[in-house]
Scaffold this active site. Structure first.
Site, PDB file in Angstrom:
ATOM      1  CD  GLU A 127      -2.822  -0.888   0.159  1.00 24.23           C
ATOM      2  OE1 GLU A 127      -3.032  -0.069  -0.614  1.00 24.23           O
ATOM      3  OE2 GLU A 127      -3.736  -1.899   0.071  1.00 24.23           O
ATOM      4  CG  ASP A 274      -5.729  -6.888  -7.771  1.00 25.02           C
ATOM      5  OD1 ASP A 274      -4.449  -7.419  -7.332  1.00 25.02           O
ATOM      6  OD2 ASP A 274      -6.461  -6.299  -7.394  1.00 25.02           O
ATOM      7  CD  GLU A 368     -14.798  -4.961  -0.874  1.00 23.65           C
ATOM      8  OE1 GLU A 368     -13.783  -4.907  -0.175  1.00 23.65           O
ATOM      9  OE2 GLU A 368     -15.005  -4.501  -2.059  1.00 23.65           O
ATOM     10  CD  GLU A 386     -10.326  -1.536  -8.003  1.00 22.58           C
ATOM     11  OE1 GLU A 386      -9.390  -1.148  -7.131  1.00 22.58           O
ATOM     12  OE2 GLU A 386     -11.382  -1.244  -7.309  1.00 22.58           O
ATOM     13  CB  THR A 472      -2.204  -0.680  -9.495  1.00 16.18           C
ATOM     14  OG1 THR A 472      -3.405  -1.406  -9.424  1.00 16.18           O
ATOM     15  CG2 THR A 472      -1.364  -0.261  -8.257  1.00 16.18           C
TER      16      THR A 472
END
Length: 913
Positions: A127, A274, A368, A386, A472
């Site tokens: 993160e 991902d 989710e 996303e 991302t």
């Protein structure tokens, strides 16, 4: 095979250069949507700066900053917080994309002046890399661009890059492993494995966590000329590539950072994996190294072979890729259609995106996680971007105005359901509309960036977006980095591990005139067969056994449809190696012996059938639990924008059967505990009574306020600081006597949620609430009228934290010493497809369904060809009552989905959701 030049990828630029033509949307409408995005961003950003900065995040319900250590721990979610003004750093380049150059210049000065990267705090390497390091690099990229243009940032001297380099060195200790895979966490001040670091004992990390470093680390190396960062990121990628499952070319979700063993061997394109795939392709674009492209195409070929079941993307086992690992999908896979657009594989991108859009239209947001028949699996929605990202790329690729309509829906839903006075609040439960006091930094970093670009023309931008690639986290890195400070050898290590199939590269650099024909019906023709896939049918794939026999596309037998009395079903079971044993009590037992199956493919289908039977058995037990209820503040200045999750009662009005709910002003009773006759009945009559928990039974409180003329009651927990965020929601039980005399609705709020109403009373006096089974649409007409009539009103708009239901709903009596009770039956029955289904249980993998003499279970959420209930018409109440849009969700769906697997959710959070 078509390779990229070291400067840029022609295909990537050609893709983004497609005209934004939007037939069906006037330029005026597009301008209106673009302005709405700007206004929404201003609302979120200004509230963060006014109420939260320099904290990492804004808590939009309580209008304050989230400071790690000062709020109850949220587990791994808090690892993104490092006391480094996360949201501001994450938002830097978004300000420039939205043409807010003055605000950007001010923000950069604040970051340089205020942000401290030397905090004694443990943070997530993943993160921190994508949000903070990426945010600093993205900010530096646009800062030097503005400086070159000569109007803004003339004072800038690379300060953000210096901070990025400092942070990069603070992350490097995490790579001190023999494998080169980084530890998942690092202490910003002390690194790892030192006593004062409080980290370094972890053994596992997610694939995405270790494989999503190359863009930021390579950019840092290219910007500074210090090669060590790119070297470390490449080594981690090399190790993951070497450890892939060689026969399937798939990677698992979790890997041991010391041994390289796969800890979780399921594989998909969502949470935990991902961005690993995303960074392989984008590293090729940014760095011009064809080995990244070869690896990506090898993985992509495996994904399309095993995981892609259009329009679904289902996880499989890496060692048995023909076997699905789970029957649900997580929301993070919504990025994948956008990546497929960059890959050039447009058809499956359109199909999956359309499926996701239908799920959003059904639930307002993307849950989710949701099942393969599109029911809610995990109900949260933390305002993830996303899907907006994929919508943007599909529109750029096709020019189809349909995707502008999709963007319009996203804008409307955010304003309608997530907007609160102090920003935008994450959804705690998309079914009830309850909020969570959370606005993650990625909401500002990504959501508004993609939505603005969706509706922006080239002339609306102050720079050419085509000169940059998105990380991302949607940070901008310039493509010219590919020719700068190339200190890394481009030795192609890929072919050392695999012989590549040339068919993997058919769509590497496509001719856009062939890929996207000038046919406005192109994308629509792909979407058309899927337009009712969510609302009217359950998706069914071709049975692999039938496919191998060449008998054509027939749906496989699903556990939810099985009938023990159906001879055809019994024959299918026999083929799959599943046998039935009749028990003395009238039930039958299912047992699978793989060696008795007609083929290995049939054996896999049989195993899948048995797993589904177990899941349905477990789900049936959970269906017996009641969902939470909603307390919605509908008066000024909230207008339904603040929703509190409440526990139901076993007595009184059943709000699930009264869709309009009970609406009224609240009043505090005397005595506050409600355990004796109410002494202020004039204040309580025709009001919703507020009372404190304790000293008597819930039913006694209800009778006392009902006698005083109250139309409903809210019991507030007397345990200071209690919240549904940290405590399981429960159901108020009766007193062991007949409670048919109680006719008013009763709800329970924990202390933290109850104080939101009490604080609102202290500030606004007259507070009106709606008690219902789920939140209703906020009243826009009353809100607009109030704004006109109260231009001189100086009341400060204030909303407090809304909490949602915890996963476990049990029934408890008022006092702990009197014991707990529950109306939740401990059933192990499965929902039959027909009423005459025989009872079934399994032996090696046990589950059962009710027999002819047992109580019937709810019907499945949807079956092939069945119509789903349509949304009800808006109810119009008389006089000045509010118009509420009652979008009623079938109660069976809520009951079936509420109490989902907490242990799996915690695993998902551990994988850096």
């Amino acid at each position: 095979m078509c390779l990229i030049s070291s400067f840029h990828m022609w295909w990537h630029l050609q893709l983004l250069k497609r005209k934004d033509g939007a037939e069906g949307e006037s330029s005026c409408e597009i301008l209106n949507f673009r302005n709405q995005v700007l206004e929404m961003f201003d609302h979120a950003y200004s509230n963060y700066m006014d109420h939260a900065y320099p904290a990492d995040e804004l808590m939009p319900l309580t209008c304050r900053g989230r400071v790690r250590g000062q709020e109850p721990s949220r587990g791994d979610v808090d690892d993104a917080l490092g006391k480094f003004s996360l949201t501001l750093i994450d938002t830097l380049d978004t300000l420039v994309v939205l043409n807010k150059t003055k605000e950007f210049e001010e923000a950069v000065k604040k970051v340089i002046k205020d942000v401290n990267l030397d905090n004694d705090i443990v943070v997530s390497v993943f993160e921190t890399n994508i949000r903070v390091l990426g945010g600093l690099l993205g900010g530096h990229s646009v800062a030097i661009m503005l400086k070159d243009k000569g109007e803004y940032m003339q004072w800038y001297n690379g300060e953000l890059l210096h901070m990025a380099k400092e942070l990069g060195y603070k992350l490097l200790p995490a790579f001190n492993t023999t494998s080169g895979l980084p530890y998942p966490r690092v202490n910003l001040k002390f690194g790892v494995r030192h006593p004062e670091a409080r980290t370094g004992t972890e053994t596992d990390t997610c694939t995405a966590c270790a494989g999503t470093l190359i863009l930021e680390f390579a950019a840092l190396s290219r910007f500074t000329g210090t090669s060590i960062f790119e070297e470390y990121a490449r080594k981690a990628l090399d190790f993951i590539w070497e450890k892939r499952q060689r026969s399937s070319n798939l990677v698992g979700v979790t890997i041991n950072i010391h041994t390289g063993d796969w800890v979780r061997k399921d594989s998909g394109v969502g949470a935990g994996i991902d961005s690993y795939y995303e960074y392989l392709l984008k590293a090729y674009v940014l760095l011009g190294d064809d080995s990244f492209l070869e690896r990506f195409n090898t993985h992509y070929d495996a994904i399309m072979k095993y995981i892609s079941q259009p329009p679904l993307l289902l996880d499989v086992h890496i060692h048995k890729p023909m076997l699905n690992a789970r029957t649900w999908m997580d929301s993070l896979l919504a990025f994948f259609p956008g990546l497929q657009v960059l890959k050039g594989d447009i058809r499956p991108a359109i199909e999956t995106h359309e499926m996701l859009y239908q799920v959003i239209k059904k639930h307002n947001f993307l849950p989710e996680a949701f099942t393969t028949d599109f029911r809610v699996h995990w109900a949260q929605h933390p305002l993830r971007p996303e899907f907006a990202e994929s919508t943007y790329f599909l529109y750029k690729a096709t020019g189809d105005p349909y995707y502008l309509e999709v963007g319009k829906t996203l804008i409307e839903n955010l304003n309608k359901y997530a907007r609160v006075p102090c920003g935008f609040a994450a959804m705690k439960d998309v079914r009830t509309g309850s909020h969570e006091d959370r606005m993650d930094s990625f909401f500002l970093a990504e959501m508004f960036k993609y939505l603005y670009l969706l509706f922006a023309d080239k002339e609306d931008m102050i720079f050419d977006i085509e000169d940059y690639i998105f990380t991302t986290e949607a940070h901008l890195l310039p493509l010219w980095l590919s020719t700068t400070n190339q200190t890394i050898s481009k030795k192609n290590t890929t072919t050392e591990y695999t012989e590549l199939d040339d068919s993997n590269f058919d769509w590497t650099c496509p001719n856009t005139q062939i890929l996207f024909p000038n046919d406005p019906m192109f994308a629509q023709s792909i979407r058309e067969p899927l337009k009712n896939v969510v609302d009217k049918s359950c998706p069914r794939s071709i049975s692999r056994a039938e496919e191998s026999l060449g008998t054509g596309p027939k749906p496989p037998l699903r556990a939810r449809d099985f009938m023990a009395s159906n001879p055809e079903h019994l024959e299918i079971l026999k083929k799959m190696g599943v046998s039935l044993i009749h028990l003395k009590d009238g039930r039958v037992q299912l047992v699978q012996h793989a060696v008795q199956a007609a083929s290995s493919l049939d054996a896999e289908d049989g195993l899948r059938f048995m797993q589904e039977m177990i899941e349905l058995s477990s789900q049936q037990q959970k269906e017996q639990q009641l969902p939470p209820r909603a307390v919605q503040i509908v008066s000024h200045p909230f207008f339904g924008r603040v929703v509190l999750t409440a526990g139901p009662a076993q007595f009184g009005m059943d709000l699930s059967k009264h869709k309009s709910g009970t609406r009224g002003f609240v009043a505090t009773i005397k005595p506050y505990n409600g355990c004796s006759e109410i002494t202020n009945p004039e204040a309580v009559k025709e009001k919703i009574a507020l009372m404190q928990r304790g000293q008597c039974m819930f039913a006694e409180k209800a009778r006392n306020i009902q006698k005083a003329g109250a139309i409903g009651g809210i019991v507030i927990d007397d345990n200071e600081g209690s919240s549904s965020d940290t405590a399981p929601l429960f159901q108020m039980a009766g007193d062991g006597k007949n409670t048919d005399d109680i006719t008013i609705p009763m709800l329970f709020l924990f202390n933290k949620e109850g104080n939101i109403i009490l604080d609102a009373i202290r500030e606004y006096e007259a507070v009106e609430v709606l008690l219902s089974d789920k939140a209703k649409d906020r009243d826009l007409e009353m809100e607009n009228m109030d704004q006109k009539l109260s231009e001189n009103d100086s009341h400060k708009q204030n909303s407090e934290e809304a909490s949602s239901a915890s996963q476990d709903v049990g029934a408890v009596s008022e006092e702990p010493e009197e014991g707990e009770s529950s109306d939740v039956s401990d059933l192990d029955s499965l929902p039959p497809a027909q009423a005459d289904t025989d009872s079934v249980s399994t032996s090696d993998q046990d589950s059962s369904i009710p027999g002819p003499g047992e109580a019937g279970a709810p019907e499945p959420a949807c079956t092939q060809g069945d119509e789903q209930p349509q949304e009800q018409q808006t109810e119009t109440e008389s006089d000045s009552k509010v118009n509420w849009d009652n979008k009623v969700q079938p109660m069976e769906s809520i009951l079936a989905d509420w109490n989902e697997d907490i242990e799996a959710f915690e695993m998902m959070e551990k994988d850096e959701l």
